[in-house]
Scaffold this active site. Structure first.
Site, PDB file in Angstrom:
ATOM      1  N   ASN A 297      26.857  47.810  10.481  1.00  0.00           N
ATOM      2  CA  ASN A 297      26.237  47.511   9.188  1.00  0.00           C
ATOM      3  C   ASN A 297      27.246  47.070   8.131  1.00  0.00           C
ATOM      4  O   ASN A 297      26.948  47.074   6.937  1.00  0.00           O
ATOM      5  CB  ASN A 297      25.419  48.713   8.697  1.00  0.00           C
ATOM      6  CG  ASN A 297      24.176  48.922   9.549  1.00  0.00           C
ATOM      7  OD1 ASN A 297      23.724  48.004  10.213  1.00  0.00           O
ATOM      8  ND2 ASN A 297      23.636  50.123   9.545  1.00  0.00           N
TER       9      ASN A 297
ATOM     10  N   ASP B 200      22.887  55.086   6.720  1.00  0.00           N
ATOM     11  CA  ASP B 200      23.102  54.538   8.069  1.00  0.00           C
ATOM     12  C   ASP B 200      24.431  53.775   8.105  1.00  0.00           C
ATOM     13  O   ASP B 200      24.497  52.650   8.596  1.00  0.00           O
ATOM     14  CB  ASP B 200      21.930  53.626   8.452  1.00  0.00           C
ATOM     15  CG  ASP B 200      21.842  53.406   9.962  1.00  0.00           C
ATOM     16  OD1 ASP B 200      22.469  54.188  10.719  1.00  0.00           O
ATOM     17  OD2 ASP B 200      21.159  52.455  10.385  1.00  0.00           O
TER      18      ASP B 200
ATOM     19  N   LYS C  63      27.694  52.549   9.422  1.00  0.00           N
ATOM     20  CA  LYS C  63      28.302  52.380  10.745  1.00  0.00           C
ATOM     21  C   LYS C  63      28.877  50.978  10.805  1.00  0.00           C
ATOM     22  O   LYS C  63      28.481  50.100  10.012  1.00  0.00           O
ATOM     23  CB  LYS C  63      27.278  52.622  11.862  1.00  0.00           C
ATOM     24  CG  LYS C  63      26.043  51.747  11.795  1.00  0.00           C
ATOM     25  CD  LYS C  63      25.058  52.103  12.908  1.00  0.00           C
ATOM     26  CE  LYS C  63      23.825  51.217  12.853  1.00  0.00           C
ATOM     27  NZ  LYS C  63      22.857  51.521  13.912  1.00  0.00           N
TER      28      LYS C  63
END
Ligand code: ATP
Length: 204
Positions: free
Chosen positions: A144, A139, A141
């Site tokens: 994050n 994940d 991105k």
């Protein structure tokens, strides 16, 4: 695991005084908090377990498992996990500069190239380290990636879609953040975990 003195509504999670909200995701709210004895500031990710279905509970299990495993200067440290009947509190190293999504939004004219290169290299170091431990984040991105301004570092966080993989064995289950998905995941194909790096579920 530590015990809880008062619940989340009483603003105290075990040994931490909860303060302002630092960020929100789909499943969690992240709060600034202070240790009641040492005064140390931390980020506390508060997850309402009553809102999680079986799949989301599996992700949470993987998040804790993988975050405990990874210890790197460019990855947010998980210090402690506090479990109650309805909430799970992840006590995390505190980023003092917000996340990279907000940073990009504030710099409409674009980022300084040297600085961008420096941060990019740090993120690559973190990902490469995870892959060496056979952990795939899934994940990646800007939301994050958190700034640690005093340390001059960026750190990767939110291992909510992470998983362990076996080298050479493909993963199949599609998940993660749609807008950032790799083509093979959008097509529903099986994929090479380190190459794709971001999406997918705990079932593998
Ligand atoms: P998503 O729905 O995107 O998967 P989530 O519910 O898993 O999100 P996180 O991504 O872990 O939640 O955190 C949400 C936001 O909180 C981040 O985008 C960031 O702005 C902030 N945040 C998370 N961890 C920290 C930290 N250690 N220090 C400072 N801020 C943080």
């Amino acid at each position: 695991m530590a015990g809880i003195k008062r619940g989340y509504d009483g603003k105290i999670a075990g040994l931490y005084d909860l303060d302002k909200t630092l960020g929100r995701g789909h499943f969690a709210v992240v709060k600034l908090a202070r240790h009641v004895f040492t005064g140390e500031k931390v980020a506390v990710k508060v997850i309402d377990k009553t809102k999680l279905d079986t799949v989301a509970t599996g992700h949470l299990f993987q998040e804790v498992r993988c975050m405990k495993l990874v210890q790197h200067p460019n990855i947010v440290r998980l210090y402690e996990v506090i479990d109650t009947q309805t909430k799970l509190y992840l006590i995390l190293e505190l980023g003092d500069g917000g996340d990279m999504f907000d940073y990009i939004m504030k710099h409409e004219e674009g980022l300084n190239e040297e600085l961008a290169k420096k941060y990019f290299a740090q993120i690559v170091h973190a990902i490469s380290y995870c892959h060496r431990l056979h952990v795939v984040h899934r994940d990646l991105k800007p939301e994050n990636v958190v700034f640690f301004e005093k340390q001059g570092l960026v750190k990767l966080t939110d291992f909510g879609f992470s998983n362990k993989f076996q080298p050479g064995k493909k993963l199949t289950t599609s998940c993660g953040s749609l807008a950032y998905s790799a083509p093979e995941i959008l097509l529903g194909d099986e994929y090479d975990a380190p190459a794709v790096g971001k999406c997918v579920c705990n079932s593998g």
